[in-house]
Scaffold this active site. Sequence first.
Site, PDB file in Angstrom:
ATOM      1  N   SER A   1       0.850  -1.246   0.039  1.00  0.00           N
ATOM      2  CA  SER A   1       0.044  -0.079   0.041  1.00  0.00           C
ATOM      3  C   SER A   1       0.879   1.262   0.022  1.00  0.00           C
ATOM      4  CB  SER A   1      -0.883   0.062   1.448  1.00  0.00           C
ATOM      5  OG  SER A   1      -1.412   1.367   1.405  1.00  0.00           O
TER       6      SER A   1
ATOM      7  N   HIS B   1      -1.230  -1.387  -4.041  1.00  0.00           N
ATOM      8  CA  HIS B   1      -2.626  -1.006  -3.516  1.00  0.00           C
ATOM      9  C   HIS B   1      -2.532   0.468  -3.372  1.00  0.00           C
ATOM     10  CE1 HIS B   1      -6.302  -1.798  -1.045  1.00  0.00           C
ATOM     11  NE2 HIS B   1      -5.944  -0.778  -0.590  1.00  0.00           N
TER      12      HIS B   1
ATOM     13  N   ASP C   1      -4.751   3.561  -1.969  1.00  0.00           N
ATOM     14  CA  ASP C   1      -6.027   4.039  -0.983  1.00  0.00           C
ATOM     15  C   ASP C   1      -6.386   5.390  -1.251  1.00  0.00           C
ATOM     16  OD1 ASP C   1      -6.390   1.840   0.727  1.00  0.00           O
ATOM     17  OD2 ASP C   1      -4.275   2.187   1.538  1.00  0.00           O
TER      18      ASP C   1
ATOM     19  N   MET D   1      -8.788   8.420  -0.205  1.00  0.00           N
ATOM     20  CA  MET D   1      -9.965   8.835   1.046  1.00  0.00           C
ATOM     21  C   MET D   1     -10.266  10.155   0.764  1.00  0.00           C
ATOM     22  SD  MET D   1      -7.450   7.480   4.254  1.00  0.00           S
ATOM     23  CE  MET D   1      -6.723   5.830   3.948  1.00  0.00           C
TER      24      MET D   1
ATOM     25  N   HIS E   1      -8.573   1.330  -4.019  1.00  0.00           N
ATOM     26  CA  HIS E   1      -9.475   1.091  -2.944  1.00  0.00           C
ATOM     27  C   HIS E   1     -10.061   2.611  -2.718  1.00  0.00           C
ATOM     28  CE1 HIS E   1     -10.149  -0.072   1.847  1.00  0.00           C
ATOM     29  NE2 HIS E   1     -11.180   0.155   0.815  1.00  0.00           N
TER      30      HIS E   1
ATOM     31  N   MET F   1     -12.171   4.681  -0.505  1.00  0.00           N
ATOM     32  CA  MET F   1     -12.809   5.059   0.537  1.00  0.00           C
ATOM     33  C   MET F   1     -13.507   6.535   0.619  1.00  0.00           C
ATOM     34  SD  MET F   1     -10.107   3.359   3.219  1.00  0.00           S
ATOM     35  CE  MET F   1      -8.471   3.402   2.067  1.00  0.00           C
TER      36      MET F   1
ATOM     37  N   MET G   1     -11.713  -5.354   5.798  1.00  0.00           N
ATOM     38  CA  MET G   1     -10.863  -4.150   6.700  1.00  0.00           C
ATOM     39  C   MET G   1     -10.508  -4.680   8.015  1.00  0.00           C
ATOM     40  SD  MET G   1     -10.628  -1.629   4.609  1.00  0.00           S
ATOM     41  CE  MET G   1      -9.550  -0.819   5.892  1.00  0.00           C
TER      42      MET G   1
ATOM     43  N   ASP H   1      -6.876  -5.721   4.678  1.00  0.00           N
ATOM     44  CA  ASP H   1      -6.141  -4.605   4.667  1.00  0.00           C
ATOM     45  C   ASP H   1      -6.150  -3.891   5.984  1.00  0.00           C
ATOM     46  OD1 ASP H   1      -5.639  -2.057   3.949  1.00  0.00           O
ATOM     47  OD2 ASP H   1      -7.133  -2.093   2.482  1.00  0.00           O
TER      48      ASP H   1
END
Length: 226
Positions: free
Chosen positions: A11, A36, A38, A40, A69, A71, A140, A178
Amino acid sequence: MHYDDIKIAPSILAADFTKLGDEVTQAQDAGADMIHIDVMDGRFVPNITMGPLVVEAVKRAVTIPLDVHLMIVEPEKYIQTFADAGADSITVHIEACPHLHRVLWQIRETGCNVGVAINPHTPPETLAEILNLVDIINVMTVNPGFGGQSFIQRMTSKIATLRAMVSKEQLDIDIEVDGGINDKTISSAVQSGANLMVVGSSIFGHPKGIQAGFDDLHKTLQNELE
């Protein structure tokens, strides 16, 4: 589960962004199966991270797949944007999608692999009606929003339940974990039924470097699974 079945997705939330291209290239050379990313938004989770421009940059640096991913709230507004930026798989949260079935089909139509993520407090049974639509289930194992948190050990039972649900339906789905994955926690995640590991600080923040982070993880897996 056999050692060779385990995939590792570093990540970049834990990477040094002053040398991001170099770090993801090192991760690829060290044996990463995917990168990966993330995303957000400061609304669905209490943090703001990165967007499609970072996805585009990482895509130029590596040849392995990008696991994006989301979020974020209203992810349906941005799925095509992230697909165009270079995502190979896109994961949305069940908690952010009141019309999850529709959003998963939207991801599929972009040509990306389809992922759904589930927060620690959400029961695994909530995914029963959409299992046939996904390629990845992201469990998660921390509360999403920040890197460097500790693995919630209770989530191993959720991983096991989801693996049983997937096996019962005879589906080919990666169960991704994760949050808080390192050489101390990776074994329990794998033994519970996970096969795709999102790993942040124990790779990008390893005191001896990225390759050493991978070596520690692989050593643990080999000792536990072979």
